[in-house]
Motif scaffolding. Structure first.
Motif, PDB file in Angstrom:
ATOM      1  N   GLY A  39      -0.432   2.769  -2.819  1.00 51.41           N
ATOM      2  CA  GLY A  39       0.757   1.925  -2.985  1.00 51.41           C
ATOM      3  C   GLY A  39       2.087   2.574  -2.677  1.00 51.41           C
ATOM      4  N   LEU A  40       2.201   3.883  -2.882  1.00 50.17           N
ATOM      5  CA  LEU A  40       3.481   4.552  -2.642  1.00 50.17           C
ATOM      6  C   LEU A  40       3.616   4.896  -1.161  1.00 50.17           C
ATOM      7  CD1 LEU A  40       3.741   6.958  -5.736  1.00 50.17           C
ATOM      8  CD2 LEU A  40       4.262   4.538  -5.577  1.00 50.17           C
ATOM      9  N   LEU A  75      -2.334  -2.051   2.822  1.00 54.23           N
ATOM     10  CA  LEU A  75      -3.600  -2.788   2.681  1.00 54.23           C
ATOM     11  C   LEU A  75      -3.549  -3.719   1.473  1.00 54.23           C
ATOM     12  CD1 LEU A  75      -6.330  -0.062   3.475  1.00 54.23           C
ATOM     13  CD2 LEU A  75      -5.251  -1.686   5.039  1.00 54.23           C
ATOM     14  N   GLY A  76      -2.383  -3.795   0.825  1.00 48.71           N
ATOM     15  CA  GLY A  76      -2.232  -4.679  -0.333  1.00 48.71           C
ATOM     16  C   GLY A  76      -1.817  -3.927  -1.578  1.00 48.71           C
ATOM     17  N   SER A  77      -1.442  -4.687  -2.602  1.00 52.83           N
ATOM     18  CA  SER A  77      -1.090  -4.093  -3.900  1.00 52.83           C
ATOM     19  C   SER A  77      -2.357  -3.523  -4.538  1.00 52.83           C
ATOM     20  CB  SER A  77      -0.512  -5.173  -4.812  1.00 52.83           C
ATOM     21  OG  SER A  77      -1.518  -6.127  -5.091  1.00 52.83           O
ATOM     22  N   ASP A  78      -2.206  -2.808  -5.638  1.00 47.24           N
ATOM     23  CA  ASP A  78      -3.372  -2.241  -6.325  1.00 47.24           C
ATOM     24  C   ASP A  78      -4.430  -3.325  -6.580  1.00 47.24           C
ATOM     25  OD1 ASP A  78      -1.853   0.063  -6.384  1.00 47.24           O
ATOM     26  OD2 ASP A  78      -1.922   0.336  -8.565  1.00 47.24           O
ATOM     27  N   GLU A  79      -4.012  -4.477  -7.113  1.00 49.53           N
ATOM     28  CA  GLU A  79      -4.977  -5.553  -7.450  1.00 49.53           C
ATOM     29  C   GLU A  79      -5.670  -6.081  -6.210  1.00 49.53           C
ATOM     30  OE1 GLU A  79      -1.926  -5.390  -8.191  1.00 49.53           O
ATOM     31  OE2 GLU A  79      -1.563  -5.983 -10.262  1.00 49.53           O
ATOM     32  N   GLN A  80      -4.884  -6.268  -5.151  1.00 45.10           N
ATOM     33  CA  GLN A  80      -5.476  -6.800  -3.912  1.00 45.10           C
ATOM     34  C   GLN A  80      -6.495  -5.814  -3.341  1.00 45.10           C
ATOM     35  OE1 GLN A  80      -1.691  -7.461  -2.018  1.00 45.10           O
ATOM     36  NE2 GLN A  80      -1.844  -9.683  -2.228  1.00 45.10           N
ATOM     37  N   MET A  81      -6.156  -4.527  -3.394  1.00 42.30           N
ATOM     38  CA  MET A  81      -7.112  -3.533  -2.883  1.00 42.30           C
ATOM     39  C   MET A  81      -8.362  -3.483  -3.755  1.00 42.30           C
ATOM     40  SD  MET A  81      -4.935  -0.354  -1.324  1.00 42.30           S
ATOM     41  CE  MET A  81      -3.951   0.094  -2.740  1.00 42.30           C
ATOM     42  N   GLN A  82      -8.181  -3.571  -5.082  1.00 41.50           N
ATOM     43  CA  GLN A  82      -9.345  -3.586  -5.978  1.00 41.50           C
ATOM     44  C   GLN A  82     -10.316  -4.691  -5.554  1.00 41.50           C
ATOM     45  OE1 GLN A  82      -6.782  -2.308  -9.893  1.00 41.50           O
ATOM     46  NE2 GLN A  82      -8.052  -4.121 -10.097  1.00 41.50           N
ATOM     47  N   MET A  93      -9.605   3.565  -2.158  1.00 39.18           N
ATOM     48  CA  MET A  93      -8.194   3.406  -2.539  1.00 39.18           C
ATOM     49  C   MET A  93      -7.877   4.345  -3.697  1.00 39.18           C
ATOM     50  SD  MET A  93      -8.174   0.024  -5.034  1.00 39.18           S
ATOM     51  CE  MET A  93      -6.596   0.422  -5.800  1.00 39.18           C
ATOM     52  N   VAL A  94      -6.576   4.426  -4.014  1.00 37.31           N
ATOM     53  CA  VAL A  94      -6.173   5.027  -5.279  1.00 37.31           C
ATOM     54  C   VAL A  94      -5.169   4.072  -5.907  1.00 37.31           C
ATOM     55  CG1 VAL A  94      -4.277   6.434  -4.320  1.00 37.31           C
ATOM     56  CG2 VAL A  94      -5.404   7.133  -6.437  1.00 37.31           C
ATOM     57  N   GLY A  95      -5.269   3.873  -7.223  1.00 44.01           N
ATOM     58  CA  GLY A  95      -4.332   2.974  -7.897  1.00 44.01           C
ATOM     59  C   GLY A  95      -4.245   3.295  -9.376  1.00 44.01           C
ATOM     60  N   SER A  96      -3.301   2.657 -10.045  1.00 44.06           N
ATOM     61  CA  SER A  96      -3.088   2.904 -11.472  1.00 44.06           C
ATOM     62  C   SER A  96      -4.208   2.305 -12.311  1.00 44.06           C
ATOM     63  CB  SER A  96      -1.749   2.316 -11.905  1.00 44.06           C
ATOM     64  OG  SER A  96      -0.695   3.058 -11.346  1.00 44.06           O
ATOM     65  N   THR A  97      -4.343   2.835 -13.537  1.00 41.70           N
ATOM     66  CA  THR A  97      -5.359   2.284 -14.439  1.00 41.70           C
ATOM     67  C   THR A  97      -4.940   0.920 -14.992  1.00 41.70           C
ATOM     68  OG1 THR A  97      -4.323   3.636 -16.153  1.00 41.70           O
ATOM     69  CG2 THR A  97      -6.414   4.424 -15.260  1.00 41.70           C
ATOM     70  N   PHE A 198       3.661  -3.400  -7.970  1.00 37.90           N
ATOM     71  CA  PHE A 198       4.589  -2.351  -7.553  1.00 37.90           C
ATOM     72  C   PHE A 198       5.146  -2.622  -6.154  1.00 37.90           C
ATOM     73  CE2 PHE A 198       5.695   1.685  -5.599  1.00 37.90           C
ATOM     74  CZ  PHE A 198       6.516   2.240  -6.569  1.00 37.90           C
ATOM     75  N   SER A 199       4.316  -3.190  -5.284  1.00 40.59           N
ATOM     76  CA  SER A 199       4.718  -3.421  -3.894  1.00 40.59           C
ATOM     77  C   SER A 199       5.937  -4.350  -3.779  1.00 40.59           C
ATOM     78  CB  SER A 199       3.543  -3.982  -3.097  1.00 40.59           C
ATOM     79  OG  SER A 199       2.946  -5.051  -3.795  1.00 40.59           O
TER      80      SER A 199
END
Ligand code: TK8
Length: 338
Positions: A39-40, A75-82, A93-97, A198-199
């Motif tokens: 995301g960053l 590729l999308g926000s954390d949720e979209q990538m999940q 991916m890497v994202g927040s918990t 975040f995006s």
């Protein structure tokens, strides 16, 4: 004589086979392209660690496992990538918990405020039984949790005023991460909490759709929030980890050798990233000062007051997350603390 010769051959064979296994030449590894999203932006700790991971993977696989990294939520926000990982449309991916709590609610424990006092405590819990059990819970939901990176201790920024006490949050529209606990915590502290990916955050701050947000120093610097947020308040109210994830659907198509190499590279990225994050944090603080942010630190007395204020939220979510889990968490923190 013959016996000695045989022993020599044996030693030679052992040495050879070890070397080969190390380079993965004889291993069952196919050429693959892995898409890794974050995301960053590319200049962030996430960007540097993603590049480290890609290089490491290439190295341990003898060039067979190639990783293409995509920063800035391309590729999308954390949720979209999940979701993309669960569906098998993206590999890693890497994202927040925090947004993971929508799938495995227990990840919400990391949104309970004022748990950890230091990075060392966080490392011990994340790499210990609790953190590893949580990663295993992801498999039933279609994700493979590999390692934790450091997102870090979060602090508040806003465009209205320095936060010296909880009351200063009154009337501040504060973007929070997308789960019920974060929402409850910041509303109880007095802010108007607004969940948002975040995006979308920089634009929301720039257009004053929200007045403030909370993130670690490294992110405030790399995302250039200082351009739109004059006030920074050091609160260290919560420590958020990042999780390196793989699509389970995709993971199950890999050979055990391939899985092993990916795990190995991921472990190396974890060590690199944590070190980098900690070194960068001090540097980032200087950059924020130079860019004119007005920085204050809440007093320990005020932290104690804030802690008291949010206790009802902590109690409520301790029930929902499971009192045994929260007890285990506190026990593991105590153990690391002593
Ligand atoms: C980046 C996010 C970010 C997190 C947030 O995709 O949402 O505020 O701290 O690091 O995961």
């Amino acid at each position: 004589m013959i016996k000695q010769f045989k022993t020599r051959i044996l030693v030679l064979a052992t040495v050879l086979s070890c070397t080969v296994a190390g380079v993965a030449a004889a291993a069952d590894v196919k050429p693959r392209l892995i898409r890794f999203g974050y995301g960053l932006n590319e200049e962030s700790v996430q960007g540097r660690a993603a590049r480290h991971l890609a290089q490491e993977l290439e190295k341990v696989s003898g060039g067979k496992l190639k990783m293409r990294t995509f920063g800035s939520a391309n590729l999308g926000s954390d949720e979209q990538m999940q979701s993309a990982l669960v569906g098998g449309a993206q590999e890693m991916m890497v994202g927040s918990t925090a947004p993971l709590a929508g799938m495995v609610k227990e990840f919400g424990v990391f949104d309970l405020p004022f748990l950890f006092n230091s990075e060392k405590e966080a490392d011990a819990v994340l790499d210990g039984p609790l953190g590893q059990d949580l990663l295993k819970k992801l498999e039933a939901k279609g994700l493979v949790g590999l390692v934790y990176w450091e997102n870090g201790f979060r602090n508040m920024t806003n465009s209205k005023r320095p936060i010296t006490r909880a009351e200063d949050l009154q009337g501040i529209k504060l973007r929070v991460m997308q789960n019920q606990i974060a929402l409850g915590v910041f509303n109880t502290l007095g802010a108007n909490a607004v969940p948002m990916p975040f995006s979308e955050l920089f634009t929301a701050l720039e257009t004053r759709t929200v007045d403030g947000q909370e993130n670690p120093i490294t992110t405030i610097q790399s995302s250039k929030f200082y351009e739109v947020q004059p006030y920074l308040t050091i609160t260290r109210h919560v420590y958020t980890p990042w999780v390196v994830l793989a699509s389970k659907k995709w993971w199950d198509t890999l050979s055990p050798d391939e899985q092993k190499l990916i795990r190995q590279a991921a472990a190396s990225s974890r060590d690199f990233e944590r070190q980098d994050s900690r070194a960068d944090s001090t540097k980032a603080m200087g950059t924020l000062e130079k860019n004119g942010m007005k920085i204050n630190t809440v007093t320990p007395e005020e932290v104690a007051r804030m802690r008291q204020k949010v206790q009802p939220v902590v109690d409520k979510y301790t029930q929902e997350l499971g009192p045994e889990l929260v007890k285990q968490l506190n026990d593991e923190i105590q153990k690391a603390r002593n």
